[in-house]
Write a protein that holds these residues in place. Structure first.
Motif, mmCIF file in Angstrom:
data_model
loop_
_atom_site.group_PDB
_atom_site.id
_atom_site.type_symbol
_atom_site.label_atom_id
_atom_site.label_comp_id
_atom_site.label_asym_id
_atom_site.label_seq_id
_atom_site.Cartn_x
_atom_site.Cartn_y
_atom_site.Cartn_z
ATOM 1 N N ASN A 184 0.864 -1.266 0.123
ATOM 2 C CA ASN A 184 0.147 0.186 -0.084
ATOM 3 C C ASN A 184 0.925 1.026 0.159
ATOM 4 O O ASN A 184 1.777 1.262 0.624
ATOM 5 C CB ASN A 184 -0.810 0.129 1.337
ATOM 6 C CG ASN A 184 -1.885 -1.173 1.018
ATOM 7 O OD1 ASN A 184 -2.558 -1.478 0.210
ATOM 8 N ND2 ASN A 184 -2.111 -1.868 2.339
ATOM 9 N N ALA A 185 0.503 2.311 -0.693
ATOM 10 C CA ALA A 185 1.079 3.630 -0.930
ATOM 11 C C ALA A 185 1.078 4.448 0.591
ATOM 12 O O ALA A 185 -0.160 4.447 0.848
ATOM 13 C CB ALA A 185 0.619 4.418 -2.089
ATOM 14 N N GLU A 186 2.110 4.864 1.002
ATOM 15 C CA GLU A 186 1.898 5.874 2.131
ATOM 16 C C GLU A 186 2.775 7.089 2.078
ATOM 17 O O GLU A 186 3.727 6.875 1.229
ATOM 18 C CB GLU A 186 2.400 5.080 3.474
ATOM 19 C CG GLU A 186 1.495 3.657 3.580
ATOM 20 C CD GLU A 186 2.033 2.939 4.811
ATOM 21 O OE1 GLU A 186 3.451 3.225 5.358
ATOM 22 O OE2 GLU A 186 1.508 2.216 5.542
ATOM 23 N N VAL A 187 2.625 7.938 2.588
ATOM 24 C CA VAL A 187 3.611 9.334 2.578
ATOM 25 C C VAL A 187 4.747 8.945 3.285
ATOM 26 O O VAL A 187 4.828 7.837 4.272
ATOM 27 C CB VAL A 187 2.995 10.320 3.307
ATOM 28 C CG1 VAL A 187 2.031 11.098 2.479
ATOM 29 C CG2 VAL A 187 2.763 10.153 4.863
ATOM 30 N N SER A 188 6.097 9.311 2.990
ATOM 31 C CA SER A 188 7.298 8.826 3.567
ATOM 32 C C SER A 188 7.525 9.375 4.758
ATOM 33 O O SER A 188 6.618 10.408 5.284
ATOM 34 C CB SER A 188 8.375 9.591 2.610
ATOM 35 O OG SER A 188 8.359 11.123 2.680
ATOM 36 N N LEU A 191 -3.957 11.020 -0.559
ATOM 37 C CA LEU A 191 -5.283 10.358 -0.747
ATOM 38 C C LEU A 191 -5.049 9.953 -2.187
ATOM 39 O O LEU A 191 -4.382 10.392 -3.028
ATOM 40 C CB LEU A 191 -6.414 11.661 -1.032
ATOM 41 C CG LEU A 191 -6.685 12.230 0.215
ATOM 42 C CD1 LEU A 191 -7.946 13.369 -0.109
ATOM 43 C CD2 LEU A 191 -7.354 11.442 1.080
ATOM 44 N N THR A 192 -5.418 8.492 -2.459
ATOM 45 C CA THR A 192 -5.379 7.776 -3.617
ATOM 46 C C THR A 192 -6.696 7.454 -4.082
ATOM 47 O O THR A 192 -7.688 7.030 -3.463
ATOM 48 C CB THR A 192 -4.361 6.517 -3.539
ATOM 49 O OG1 THR A 192 -4.990 5.551 -2.641
ATOM 50 C CG2 THR A 192 -2.922 7.004 -3.038
ATOM 51 N N SER A 193 -6.856 7.230 -5.429
ATOM 52 C CA SER A 193 -8.216 6.759 -5.857
ATOM 53 C C SER A 193 -7.752 6.272 -7.407
ATOM 54 O O SER A 193 -6.980 6.816 -8.140
ATOM 55 C CB SER A 193 -9.111 7.998 -6.151
ATOM 56 O OG SER A 193 -8.679 8.956 -6.589
ATOM 57 N N VAL A 194 -8.764 5.111 -7.750
ATOM 58 C CA VAL A 194 -8.517 4.829 -9.033
ATOM 59 C C VAL A 194 -9.393 5.563 -10.063
ATOM 60 O O VAL A 194 -10.624 5.827 -9.887
ATOM 61 C CB VAL A 194 -8.751 3.119 -9.171
ATOM 62 C CG1 VAL A 194 -8.888 2.681 -10.575
ATOM 63 C CG2 VAL A 194 -7.926 2.596 -8.544
ATOM 64 N N ALA A 195 -8.844 6.105 -11.100
ATOM 65 C CA ALA A 195 -9.426 6.819 -11.878
ATOM 66 C C ALA A 195 -10.617 6.190 -12.758
ATOM 67 O O ALA A 195 -10.208 4.843 -13.262
ATOM 68 C CB ALA A 195 -8.653 7.875 -12.895
ATOM 69 N N LEU A 239 -1.581 14.800 -2.530
ATOM 70 C CA LEU A 239 -0.847 15.196 -1.235
ATOM 71 C C LEU A 239 -1.776 16.504 -0.818
ATOM 72 O O LEU A 239 -1.885 17.329 -1.585
ATOM 73 C CB LEU A 239 0.611 15.336 -1.483
ATOM 74 C CG LEU A 239 1.551 14.131 -1.816
ATOM 75 C CD1 LEU A 239 2.929 14.643 -1.817
ATOM 76 C CD2 LEU A 239 1.367 13.392 -0.829
ATOM 77 N N LEU A 240 -1.979 16.279 0.458
ATOM 78 C CA LEU A 240 -2.671 17.695 1.072
ATOM 79 C C LEU A 240 -1.780 17.858 2.551
ATOM 80 O O LEU A 240 -1.415 17.189 3.268
ATOM 81 C CB LEU A 240 -4.164 17.216 1.472
ATOM 82 C CG LEU A 240 -4.796 16.760 0.458
ATOM 83 C CD1 LEU A 240 -5.271 15.277 0.637
ATOM 84 C CD2 LEU A 240 -6.240 17.475 0.494
ATOM 85 N N HIS A 241 -1.893 18.982 2.798
ATOM 86 C CA HIS A 241 -1.041 19.739 4.174
ATOM 87 C C HIS A 241 -2.232 19.660 5.256
ATOM 88 O O HIS A 241 -3.242 19.145 4.845
ATOM 89 C CB HIS A 241 -0.869 21.055 3.850
ATOM 90 C CG HIS A 241 0.468 21.331 3.031
ATOM 91 N ND1 HIS A 241 1.725 20.796 3.828
ATOM 92 C CD2 HIS A 241 0.862 22.092 2.154
ATOM 93 C CE1 HIS A 241 2.685 21.072 2.715
ATOM 94 N NE2 HIS A 241 2.154 21.950 1.873
ATOM 95 N N ALA A 288 -11.492 16.989 1.807
ATOM 96 C CA ALA A 288 -10.967 16.683 0.642
ATOM 97 C C ALA A 288 -11.280 15.115 0.427
ATOM 98 O O ALA A 288 -10.871 14.328 1.071
ATOM 99 C CB ALA A 288 -9.457 16.719 0.544
ATOM 100 N N LYS A 289 -11.972 14.788 -0.808
ATOM 101 C CA LYS A 289 -12.085 13.410 -1.015
ATOM 102 C C LYS A 289 -12.010 13.233 -2.483
ATOM 103 O O LYS A 289 -12.689 14.164 -3.223
ATOM 104 C CB LYS A 289 -13.483 12.985 -0.439
ATOM 105 C CG LYS A 289 -13.778 11.549 -0.804
ATOM 106 C CD LYS A 289 -15.036 11.205 -0.278
ATOM 107 C CE LYS A 289 -15.490 9.672 -0.653
ATOM 108 N NZ LYS A 289 -16.811 9.072 -0.198
#
Length: 724
Positions: free
Chosen positions: A389-393, A404-408, A654-656, A662-663
Motif C-alpha cells: 500500500n502506498a503511504e507518505v514517506s 489520498l489515492t483513488s483509481v480513476a 498530497l494535502l497539508h 478533501a475526497k
C-alpha cells in the motif's frame, strides 16, 4: 577616520550576503497581509483555451468554470457509486416516455417502443447571477452597456474598467438559451454531434443558425450577435419562469449525466450580447475569458500567463455541505461540516507553474495547499508498506502531509487492429495470438517501473467504480489471469507460448512461411524520454520470440493511420465522460468503429453478439438484468481480446494538514466549494518551515574579518610610520 578599501569591501560583502539571505529565507511569494486570510493556493500548468461553457471540455478549463457555472444537476460529493443530485433544480426529473404518435407510455415500456423521452426541469427561485457589467441597469431598468461605441471602449482594457455591475434572477429561459448556443456556428461546440442525435430538432436548428449567421455576419468574424431568443428549438422549450422541458429521441438515461456538465449551465442572453458587441473581442473581452455564472465563485483576475483568481460570489444561493456519505466518511472527518453553508473558502488563487520542481518545492514550503506527485518527487514523497500500500514517506509524515489515492474512471490499453490480417479477425487462431500477447505484456511490471505503482492492471473494458465492474475473483480476466492465494496472477509465459503455437506461430515462427512473426507498433511517442518504455515493450513480445517493430511518427500522421486502419498494434486511452458502463462499452461497439465511421472504437472491433447486447444494455437502468448482460459482454470481449487490457490509472494527491474535506471525486468538477482550510495553522507552519538561517552569515563575517583585519592593522602601522 578613514576606512581602508579592504574594510569597506568586507562590510559591503556582508551587507550583500545579509540581503541575499533575507531574500532567500523570507521568500513568501504572497503579501504579508494575506498570511492568515481564508485563501486557497493552487497552480495550473497549462494555459486554458476557453472558459465559454459551450466550448470548454478540458480538465484545466473545468477546474475554473465548474466553480462558476451551474448546470441543473451535480454529483454528490461524498457518495459512491457516483450519483446525481439537484444543484439549481428542485429535484431530479423523471422522464415521460412517448411513442411515435406522441402517446404516453408506461415507465417499464421496452426501449424499442419509446420514440421520445421528455424531461421537465424545475429551477429553484431566488438564484441570482454574480455581479457583472453585462447585467448593469439604470434606474429605469435599462441595460447600461448594451450599445457600446468605439469611443465608449477607449478607456476599457479589462472587465473591471466598467464602473457599474448588476445582477438578476436566474430563470428557465437562461438554460434554454445555453442549449441553443451548442448549435451556434461560431462556437463549434465539441458535443454538438452527440446532441444532434438526441435533442429533437437540434440538427435542423444548427442548419438554420448556420444560414442565419452567414446573413447577419456579412463575412465578419467578430462583433456579430445572433439573438437566439428569436429562433425556437423544437426539442427545448420554456414552460414558465422556472421550468423548461427537453425532448430527446428514444430512451437515453445517460442524458442526465450530460446535463450535469457546464455545457448545460445557464447563459443570460444579456451576457452573450454584451460580449458580442463590436470592439470587445479586440480587447479580449469575451466569454472565452470572462465567465458569468451563478456558482460559488466568480473570476476576478484572469491573466493566464501568470495568475487566475476566483473570489466568493456575493450573490451565491444557499447550499449546504452534505450530511451523509459512504461508510468511513464520518471516521475520516468528512462529515464534520455537515449542514454548514457553502463555500468555506473566500478566495482561490491559481498560479502558473510550468515546471514540476518549483511547484513541488513551494508545496513543501507550504505555499501551495495541495500537490500531485510527479515522477521526480515520487521517491521523496511516497513509500510502499509491506502489504504494497502506498503511504507518505517519513519526511512527509513529520510535516503533517497526508496522501489520498483513488483509481480513476479511465483506461489505458494496447489495441489490436481487428481489420489487420495478422493480429485481427475472429478465428480461434487470431484469438489465441492476441491472448498470448496479452499474457506476455506484464502490466504489473509496467505500473511498477513507469508509473511508480500508480495504477492497477485492467481486467476488462470497465474501470472500477462503474456499474457492472466486478472485483475480486469474479472480476478477473480468466484468459490472462489465474486466481492464486486470494489475488490475480498473470498466466505463465510457457502457457502463452503454447497459445502462440496453437495460433500457428511455434516459438514465434509462422508455420506457413517459416519466417519469424513480425508485428508493427504504431506510436506518436518520440524522443529519448519515451525510448525506455518502447524498449520495454519490445522485450515483452520478445518473451514469445515475436519481433516488435516500433514505427514512431508525429501525432497527425499517427491519427491518419488510425483513421485508415493502417496500424497493427497501438496504445490508446479513454477518460469517462460520465459514470455509466455505456461510456466504456461503446468503445467496442461495431458501428462506432474508427475506420469508415470515425468513431471511438479504435480497435475496429465488431462482434455481432456484443453489438446486440450493447444495444439492449445501453438504455437500461442499473438493474440485475443489466448486470447480467454486462457480464456476458465483458466475457465476449475478454475472449476475443481486441485489447490487451492495460491499466486503470491511480491518482495520488498530497494535502497539508490544514486542508479539510478533501475526497477524490473524478466526476464532480465543482469540488472547491466543499474544501475548508485553517489559514492560521498554515501561517504558523510556513513560518516554522521557512525561518531564515543566519548563522552561516555570522561565520562568513568572522572569516572576512579574520582575513581583512591583518591588512587593516598593517595599513594603520604604515600610516603611523609615514612622516606627516
Amino acid at each position: 577616520m578613514k576606512c581602508p578599501g579592504a574594510m569597506r569591501f568586507a562590510l559591503l560583502t556582508f551587507l550583500v550576503l545579509i540581503c541575499g539571505a533575507a531574500a532567500a529565507s523570507w521568500n513568501d511569494p504572497y503579501p504579508a497581509a494575506d498570511a492568515t486570510k481564508n485563501i486557497l493556493y493552487t497552480a495550473f500548468t497549462e494555459r486554458p483555451k476557453t472558459f465559454d461553457p459551450a466550448r470548454a471540455y478540458s480538465s484545466n478549463e473545468y477546474a475554473v468554470i465548474a466553480q462558476i457555472y451551474e448546470p441543473p444537476f451535480q454529483y454528490h460529493y461524498l457518495k459512491r457509486p457516483y450519483m446525481l443530485v439537484p444543484l439549481t433544480a428542485t429535484g431530479m426529473p423523471t422522464p415521460v416516455y412517448l411513442d411515435n404518435r406522441g402517446r404516453r407510455l408506461p415507465r417499464d415500456a421496452p426501449a424499442a417502443r419509446i420514440a421520445y423521452s421528455v424531461y421537465e426541469i424545475h429551477i429553484r427561485p431566488g438564484i441570482y447571477f454574480q455581479p457583472s457589467p453585462a447585467l448593469a441597469r439604470d434606474a429605469s431598468g435599462k441595460l447600461l452597456y448594451d450599445h457600446l461605441s468605439a469611443r465608449d471602449l477607449d478607456d476599457v482594457h479589462a472587465i473591471g474598467d466598467f464602473k457599474h455591475t448588476g445582477t438578476r434572477e436566474l430563470t428557465a429561459a437562461d438554460y434554454v438559451y445555453q442549449i441553443k448556443r451548442l448549435a451556434h456556428p461560431r462556437l463549434h461546440s465539441p458535443i454538438l454531434s452527440v446532441m444532434d442525435d438526441y435533442i429533437v430538432g437540434m440538427k435542423q436548428y444548427a442548419a438554420t443558425l448556420n444560414q442565419v449567421y452567414r446573413e447577419v455576419s456579412g463575412g465578419r468574424e467578430k462583433g456579430v450577435y445572433l439573438d437566439l431568443t428569436k429562433y425556437p428549438l423544437s426539442g427545448v422549450e420554456q414552460v414558465d419562469r422556472y421550468t423548461y422541458r427537453i425532448k430527446i429521441h428514444g430512451k437515453y438515461p445517460q442524458f442526465l449525466y450530460w446535463m450535469a456538465m457546464p455545457f448545460f449551465a445557464p447563459m443570460a442572453p444579456e451576457v452573450d450580447r454584451f460580449f458580442s458587441q463590436p470592439g470587445m473581442a479586440q480587447k479580449n473581452l469575451t466569454l472565452d475569458w470572462y465567465p458569468v455564472g451563478t456558482g460559488a465563485y466568480m473570476l476576478t483576475v484572469n491573466n493566464p500567463n501568470r495568475q487566475m483568481v476566483l473570489v466568493r460570489n456575493p450573490n451565491y444561493h444557499e447550499e449546504r455541505y452534505p450530511s451523509e456519505g459512504e461508510p468511513g466518511d464520518a471516521a475520516a472527518g468528512l462529515l464534520a461540516d455537515a449542514g454548514k453553508r457553502l463555500p468555506f473558502i473566500d478566495r482561490i488563487e491559481f498560479s502558473l507553474e510550468k515546471e514540476q520542481i518549483p511547484y513541488w518545492n513551494k508545496f513543501l514550503q507550504g505555499y501551495y495547499d495541495t500537490s500531485g506527485v510527479s515522477t521526480e518527487s515520487f521517491d521523496q514523497a511516497i513509500r510502499f508498506s509491506a502489504g504494497g500500500n502506498a503511504e507518505v514517506s517519513e519526511v512527509m509524515r513529520k510535516k503533517g502531509i497526508r496522501l489520498l489515492t483513488s483509481v480513476a474512471p479511465s483506461t489505458s490499453y494496447l489495441g489490436f487492429n481487428m481489420l489487420d490480417p495478422v493480429v485481427g479477425g475472429y478465428t480461434e487462431r487470431a484469438r489465441k495470438l492476441r491472448q498470448a500477447i496479452s499474457i506476455a505484456i506484464n502490466y504489473e511490471e509496467q505500473i511498477s517501473i513507469f508509473r511508480n505503482g500508480r495504477g492497477i492492471a485492467a481486467q476488462g473494458p470497465l474501470a472500477p467504480g462503474i456499474f457492472g465492474y466486478r472485483s475480486g475473483q469474479e472480476g478477473i480476466n480468466p484468459y490472462v489471469y489465474d486466481w492464486v492465494n486470494g489475488q490475480p496472477k498473470r498466466k505463465s509465459i510457457a502457457y502463452a507460448r503454447r497459445l502462440l503455437a496453437q495460433a500457428g506461430y511455434p516459438d514465434g515462427v509462422d508455420r506457413k512461411t517459416g519466417k519469424p512473426l513480425q508485428i508493427n507498433f504504431e506510436t506518436p511517442a518520440t524522443g529519448p524520454e519515451q525510448k525506455a518504455r518502447l524498449d520495454w515493450m519490445i522485450k515483452q513480445l520478445d518473451k514469445l520470440h515475436i519481433q516488435l517493430v516500433i514505427r514512431a511518427t508525429d501525432y497527425n500522421r499517427f491519427q491518419e493511420k488510425m483513421r485508415k486502419g493502417d496500424a497493427q498494434l497501438f496504445e490508446w486511452g479513454w477518460n469517462a465522460d460520465y459514470p455509466d458502463p455505456e461510456n466504456f462499452l461503446f468503445l467496442l461497439y461495431g458501428p462506432n468503429k474508427k475506420v469508415g465511421h470515425g468513431g471511438e472504437n479504435a480497435a475496429n472491433y465488431d462482434n455481432p453478439e456484443f453489438n446486440r447486447l450493447f444495444e439492449r444494455m445501453k438504455n437500461m437502468e442499473d438493474t440485475p438484468e443489466r448486470q447480467a448482460i454486462i457480464d456476458r459482454m465483458v466475457d465476449i470481449a475478454r475472449r476475443d481480446a481486441p485489447w490487451a487490457w492495460g491499466v486503470n490509472p491511480k491518482d495520488f494527491l498530497l494535502l497539508h494538514s490544514w486542508v479539510y474535506n478533501a475526497k477524490p471525486n473524478h466526476m464532480a468538477n465543482n469540488r472547491l466549494k466543499y474544501l475548508r482550510i485553517d489559514p492560521v495553522e498554515r501561517a504558523g507552519r510556513r513560518a516554522a518551515w521557512n525561518r531564515p538561517v543566519l548563522w552561516p552569515l555570522a561565520v562568513i563575517f568572522v572569516l572576512l574579518v579574520a582575513i581583512v583585519l591583518p591588512a587593516v592593522v598593517a595599513y594603520r602601522q604604515r600610516e603611523r610610520a609615514t612622516p606627516g
